[in-house]
Design a protein around this motif. Sequence first.
Motif, short mmCIF file in Angstrom:
data_model
loop_
_atom_site.label_atom_id
_atom_site.label_comp_id
_atom_site.label_asym_id
_atom_site.label_seq_id
_atom_site.Cartn_x
_atom_site.Cartn_y
_atom_site.Cartn_z
N SER A 17 0.83 -1.22 0.00
CA SER A 17 0.00 0.00 0.00
C SER A 17 0.86 1.27 0.00
CB SER A 17 -0.95 -0.01 1.20
OG SER A 17 -0.21 -0.12 2.39
N ARG A 50 3.06 -13.42 -4.01
CA ARG A 50 1.95 -13.19 -3.09
C ARG A 50 0.78 -12.49 -3.80
NH1 ARG A 50 2.57 -13.59 2.28
NH2 ARG A 50 1.27 -11.77 2.68
N LEU A 53 -1.17 -15.00 -5.72
CA LEU A 53 -2.00 -15.83 -4.84
C LEU A 53 -3.21 -15.08 -4.29
CD1 LEU A 53 0.92 -17.53 -2.94
CD2 LEU A 53 -0.86 -18.78 -4.16
N GLY A 54 -3.22 -13.77 -4.49
CA GLY A 54 -4.32 -12.96 -3.94
C GLY A 54 -4.04 -12.49 -2.52
N LEU A 55 -2.82 -12.74 -2.02
CA LEU A 55 -2.49 -12.33 -0.65
C LEU A 55 -2.15 -10.85 -0.59
CD1 LEU A 55 -0.29 -15.42 0.30
CD2 LEU A 55 -2.64 -14.97 1.00
N ARG A 57 -3.06 -7.13 -2.66
CA ARG A 57 -3.93 -6.53 -3.67
C ARG A 57 -3.10 -5.77 -4.69
NH1 ARG A 57 -8.81 -3.75 -0.36
NH2 ARG A 57 -9.77 -5.65 0.41
N ARG A 70 -5.95 -22.11 -5.71
CA ARG A 70 -4.54 -21.73 -5.56
C ARG A 70 -4.00 -22.21 -4.22
NH1 ARG A 70 -5.14 -15.45 -6.88
NH2 ARG A 70 -7.20 -15.88 -6.03
N TYR A 72 -0.22 -22.49 -1.63
CA TYR A 72 1.03 -21.80 -1.34
C TYR A 72 1.88 -22.62 -0.37
CZ TYR A 72 3.85 -17.74 0.32
OH TYR A 72 4.85 -16.86 0.66
N GLU B 101 2.93 -3.84 7.66
CA GLU B 101 3.00 -3.73 6.22
C GLU B 101 4.25 -2.96 5.78
OE1 GLU B 101 -0.13 -1.98 3.37
OE2 GLU B 101 -1.00 -3.78 4.21
N LEU B 184 -6.17 -18.54 1.98
CA LEU B 184 -6.30 -19.47 0.85
C LEU B 184 -7.31 -20.59 1.14
CD1 LEU B 184 -2.53 -19.65 -0.15
CD2 LEU B 184 -4.36 -18.61 -1.49
#
Lengths: 223, 289
Positions: A17, A50, A53-55, A57, A70, A72, B101, B184
């Motif tokens: 982000s 990542r 994998l959609g982990l 955005r 999927r 991992y 993050e 997942l």
Amino acid sequence: MESSQVLTFQDAEIGYSAKSIFTHVNLSFPQNIFCRIHGPNGSGKTTIARTMLGLLRLRKGIMKVYAQKRAYVPQQNKLDRQFPMRLAELVETGFSFSFRQTFSKHQRKHRQEKVLAYLEKSGLAGKQDLLLKEASGGQLQRALIARALIANPDFLVLDEPFSNLDKTGKIEIWDWLLALHKEKQISIFIIDHHETGDLAGYTHELVTDFGSVQLLPIKRRKK
Amino acid sequence: MSLMEKEMFYWSRYLPTILYSLAYMMLIAYSGIWIILKRESLFGLVLTSFARVAFVIGFGLNEILFEVQKTSNFAKLDIFFFPITLLFVFLTVMALRTLKEADKSAETFLAILLVTATALIPLLHKVFHHTDVAASHTFFSDLLYTDPKLLQYYFWPSVLMAVGMLFFYRPFKLIIFDADQAYLSGLATKQLEFLFYFFVGIVTAICVRIMGIYLAMAAMLIPAYFAITVSRTLKGVLIFCFLLVFISLLLGFSFAFYADTLPTEPVLILSFLFCGAVVYVVSLMKRVG
């Protein structure tokens, strides 16, 4: 045309982000790909994996996923090995979650049988009660792969699966992955630092280099 | 009065209080297991400290807005107390996520929050002009003299929290062990994480209100820590943790009654530590043997 792909990026911006790592990414991954993700440390290998994998955005752009399921395999050092968990429980975390299955005795039994079968397939027969902190690097790696496979994925990402393994362990895991790719037609992506000639099985290489990312087909050498 | 007679007298007199205390301590110890496994013990300490800040603010607002001089009106106090505690929790969690993050350590941030919470207490006391014992009760309370109405009042909300946390046992285990895998597996990890902090926030707030921050901190961390150290599985950790709380309470109260001039809370905290250490040494000897 698109149905022959497993995943595509269209003008994508990949990163966190607060920070962008790759911009204007346009990539198309064919189905049944066996791809090495390669690049210098800190060049964004794990970030792109990542994202796939959609982990993570996308910051901008479009990612289309044609894979059904999927899975991992994270780096071993990302796992808390002090967590009070047995190998069988670790593999069980790979199932898709549903409250119904959690509370159904029949489903639980079925899942436990499947866990034992996958442990056996991964060369860990009889090791189900081993704690995470008691397992060797190779045993944990196998259990993590078994966890990823138990949900029958068609898209698998492995983050440095060969680290913490001795030479024999590396060969065993490599042969296993190669067999899975051929027999089950799973699209496999491996983040790998190896600079060896072990590229024989790979079909593609995704090269990351501080802001740039390229998908290159690997030409097979004639012996 | 013989020793036996003295013990019998106190145990029968305080039995309801002790049983309620046992229930509340088991609940906060259960939260403590997850907090420790999530490697957020420092967050647990910050949470207990800010629950006290929330209590003092709530108490002050209660006096100003409703002109309630005593804490007998629990519901009106809770109008402020729980939302303020949860606001602190969610703001802290959001800040922790941002730090995570950005790949920055959250430890120093939490330590600063802890100091801030400690500094806020005397200031807020001054601002709201109250020196009521009820507010200082949340610091280091005397459990045996806690208003029985207070113990009863929070019992069913606590049961509700316990049921909720047990219902979400498996999802919480998944998100705490490996949030990526949980995602997942189809879990809404972000929402579940907020739900987890909601439960922990409410439980901590209730326990701070009843037993004060130090005993709440001790009950949250000490039994859970030793249970995790000696147990092989998560179910084992749960059973061990509850047993430790039970035995520590028996031992602590017995000793407090025996030396009836001693305050109960420090005795109970040391009792948690003593029982945990004994269990740890025994398990170590067993392993070596």
